[in-house]
Each structure stands twice: as structure tokens, then as C-alpha cells.
Design a protein around this motif. Structure first.
Motif, PDB file in Angstrom:
ATOM      1  N   GLU A  11       0.838  -1.169   0.138  1.00 35.99           N
ATOM      2  CA  GLU A  11       0.009  -0.009  -0.127  1.00 35.99           C
ATOM      3  C   GLU A  11       1.072   1.284  -0.024  1.00 35.99           C
ATOM      4  O   GLU A  11       1.533   1.455   0.711  1.00 35.99           O
ATOM      5  N   GLY A  12       0.645   2.136  -0.986  1.00 31.98           N
ATOM      6  CA  GLY A  12       1.553   3.255  -1.106  1.00 31.98           C
ATOM      7  C   GLY A  12       0.373   4.449  -0.633  1.00 31.98           C
ATOM      8  O   GLY A  12      -0.589   4.427   0.005  1.00 31.98           O
ATOM      9  N   LYS A  13       0.934   5.846  -1.023  1.00 33.99           N
ATOM     10  CA  LYS A  13       0.002   6.866  -0.613  1.00 33.99           C
ATOM     11  C   LYS A  13      -1.067   7.114  -1.575  1.00 33.99           C
ATOM     12  O   LYS A  13      -2.170   7.486  -0.931  1.00 33.99           O
ATOM     13  N   ALA A  14      -1.148   6.770  -2.774  1.00 32.66           N
ATOM     14  CA  ALA A  14      -2.425   6.834  -3.529  1.00 32.66           C
ATOM     15  C   ALA A  14      -2.883   5.552  -4.052  1.00 32.66           C
ATOM     16  O   ALA A  14      -4.048   5.489  -4.760  1.00 32.66           O
ATOM     17  N   LYS A  15      -2.204   4.419  -3.965  1.00 35.82           N
ATOM     18  CA  LYS A  15      -2.640   2.916  -4.539  1.00 35.82           C
ATOM     19  C   LYS A  15      -2.570   1.824  -3.679  1.00 35.82           C
ATOM     20  O   LYS A  15      -1.629   1.991  -2.825  1.00 35.82           O
ATOM     21  N   ILE A  16      -3.157   0.824  -3.833  1.00 33.71           N
ATOM     22  CA  ILE A  16      -2.842  -0.447  -3.003  1.00 33.71           C
ATOM     23  C   ILE A  16      -2.812  -1.347  -4.187  1.00 33.71           C
ATOM     24  O   ILE A  16      -3.390  -1.573  -5.324  1.00 33.71           O
ATOM     25  N   LEU A  17      -1.732  -2.290  -4.010  1.00 37.10           N
ATOM     26  CA  LEU A  17      -1.626  -3.473  -4.894  1.00 37.10           C
ATOM     27  C   LEU A  17      -2.065  -4.751  -4.294  1.00 37.10           C
ATOM     28  O   LEU A  17      -1.587  -4.865  -3.116  1.00 37.10           O
ATOM     29  N   TYR A  18      -2.751  -5.542  -4.976  1.00 34.25           N
ATOM     30  CA  TYR A  18      -3.464  -6.650  -4.645  1.00 34.25           C
ATOM     31  C   TYR A  18      -2.787  -7.910  -5.337  1.00 34.25           C
ATOM     32  O   TYR A  18      -2.616  -7.487  -6.526  1.00 34.25           O
ATOM     33  N   GLU A  19      -2.695  -9.190  -4.642  1.00 36.12           N
ATOM     34  CA  GLU A  19      -2.464 -10.262  -5.775  1.00 36.12           C
ATOM     35  C   GLU A  19      -3.470 -10.317  -6.810  1.00 36.12           C
ATOM     36  O   GLU A  19      -4.600 -10.326  -6.702  1.00 36.12           O
ATOM     37  N   GLY A  20      -3.087 -10.822  -8.021  1.00 33.81           N
ATOM     38  CA  GLY A  20      -3.687 -10.698  -9.243  1.00 33.81           C
ATOM     39  C   GLY A  20      -4.448 -12.232  -9.265  1.00 33.81           C
ATOM     40  O   GLY A  20      -4.129 -13.041  -8.670  1.00 33.81           O
TER      41      GLY A  20
END
Length: 253
Positions: A11-20
Motif C-alpha cells: 500500500e502506497g500513498k495513492a494506490k494499493i496493490l493486491y494479488e492478481g
């Protein structure tokens, strides 16, 4: 499958990355969080994530069409897109066409002065250190990227700049500068650097070509107001509003 069921990777300041859904993919979720000055200033701007998702999709698709490889696969919904999983190179790559922001402060130059040529700067991605400006010597010495990767990054950044400058100029917007990131895409024993992250008014300085009005994140940084309205204006000029007006008015998540 909703984000609630997915494993959060980052999780960054403007986005979240989830498992694809498949190996080698991730789901990138655009938040409404706005931050400035390395996270010191924060706010929630309703609809920002939706607009940035749509603009970034538009730009990345256009770049793919001219042969600039990037991590974008497809937009999934209002706030999410499917992307290729890459190993992020720990550099922020800034391309400047006009003096603005930190460059104006650093060299005592007036904002808005046209640069004699586009200038590319590298910053080490490290919030604790306030993302310091670094040289190619630092990058190779500390093994953040090798010389071939740096050459590829420089060449790609100039291509992106040429394309985006023309695209925005056609709709009455000056591309003052922008920040992009790169990631290594692995194929067997080999890897190549491709464009990653996003391209949006969060990561570009965009000024109206006639009035000089700011249509980007500086409106938030400098308490100028009308941030979402300005982002919406960029999307409108690019012809990609789609269902965004009702998203903003109705607060659709």
C-alpha cells in the motif's frame, strides 16, 4: 472476486496493490487519498482515484499502441486495473520541460521558464530520506540499476515525453513535467525495464496552454482548491469522461 478477498501486497500513498487472478499479475487499486510534501499533508478527495484510474488507462493504452512497453493490461472497474507484476526499480524518474516546483527553488529560477531542452532527473525512492536527487554514478554504484537499464529508462522517458507533450498540446494543455517509475519484467533468466506505476494529474504538472491555470496536484499542494474539478477538466479534454461525472456527484465507490 473483490479486493476484500484478495491478499494485499503493498500500500502506497495513492494506490494499493493486491494479488492478481493469475501468476505474474497484480490488481492496482486507486485510492482517493491525496498527499503532498512526502505525506506531511493529507486529505481525501472524493472521486480522485476513479479519475486517475481512467486517465492512466487511457495514457498507458496509447503508449502501448506506439510500442512503449508498460505494466498495464486492462481496467477492471472504476478504481482497479489489472497490471503485470514487476520488480520496481527504486527510482523516481522526472522529466522537465518547463521550470516548476523543486527545480525553481533549487536554482532560483522563475516558474514557467521554458527549458532549452528536456531534462531528466533521478530521485532515490526513499520516504525517510525525502527521495533525494541522485546521479547515474549513485545508481550504478549502489546497484539500483545497471548502465543498460539506465540507457533504456532515459530513451523510454524521452519517448513518453514526446508523445505526452503532443497529446496534451492537442487539447490545450502544456506538459510542464512528470514523474514516472519503471519495473523489471522477468522472462526466464532475462529481465527488461518497462514503464510502471501511473500517469495522471497526480504525477504530471499540467497547465492550461492559454491561461497557465494549473490542472494538477499543485492545486492540492498549494491550497488552490478545485482539485477534482481540474482533474475532471483534464479527463474531459482528453475525451474520456465516460461515467465519471455521476461517480463524483454520487460518491460511487
Amino acid at each position: 472476486m473483490t479486493t476484500k478477498n484478495r491478499k494485499k501486497i503493498y500500500e502506497g500513498k495513492a494506490k494499493i496493490l493486491y494479488e492478481g487472478p493469475e501468476p505474474g499479475t497484480l490488481v492496482q487499486y486507486f485510492k482517493d487519498d491525496a498527499t503532498a510534501f512526502n505525506g506531511e499533508k493529507k486529505a481525501q478527495l472524493e472521486g480522485k482515484g476513479v479519475i486517475n484510474n481512467r486517465i492512466s488507462e487511457f495514457v498507458m493504452t496509447k503508449l502501448t499502441n506506439i510500442g512503449v512497453q508498460n505494466h498495464f493490461i486492462k481496467r477492471l472497474n472504476l478504481r482497479e486495473q489489472l497490471i503485470r507484476e514487476v520488480e520496481i526499480v527504486p527510482l523516481e524518474v522526472v522529466c522537465r520541460n518547463v521550470v516548476a516546483g523543486s527545480m525553481a527553488k533549487r536554482f532560483g529560477l522563475p516558474e514557467g521558464q521554458q527549458l532549452p531542452r528536456s531534462i531528466i532527473e533521478f530521485y532515490y525512492k526513499n520516504d525517510a530520506l525525502n527521495d533525494p536527487l541522485v546521479t547515474e554514478e549513485h545508481i550504478t554504484a549502489f546497484n539500483w540499476a545497471n548502465t543498460q537499464e539506465i540507457d533504456d529508462i532515459l530513451a523510454t522517458t524521452l519517448r513518453v515525453n514526446d508523445f505526452l507533450s503532443g497529446m496534451f498540446a492537442a487539447v490545450g494543455i502544456t506538459l510542464v513535467d512528470f514523474k514516472i517509475e519503471y519495473g523489471r519484467l522477468f522472462e526466464g533468466d532475462f529481465s527488461r525495464v518497462i514503464l510502471a506505476d501511473e500517469v495522471s494529474p497526480d504525477s504530471c504538472r499540467l497547465w492550461d496552454s492559454t491561461s497557465g491555470e494549473k490542472l494538477d496536484k499543485d492545486r492540492f499542494r498549494r491550497d488552490m482548491g478545485n482539485v477534482i474539478e481540474s482533474y475532471t477538466e483534464v479527463a474531459k479534454r482528453l475525451g474520456i469522461m465516460g461515467d465519471m461525472p455521476k461517480v463524483i456527484e454520487g460518491g460511487v465507490q
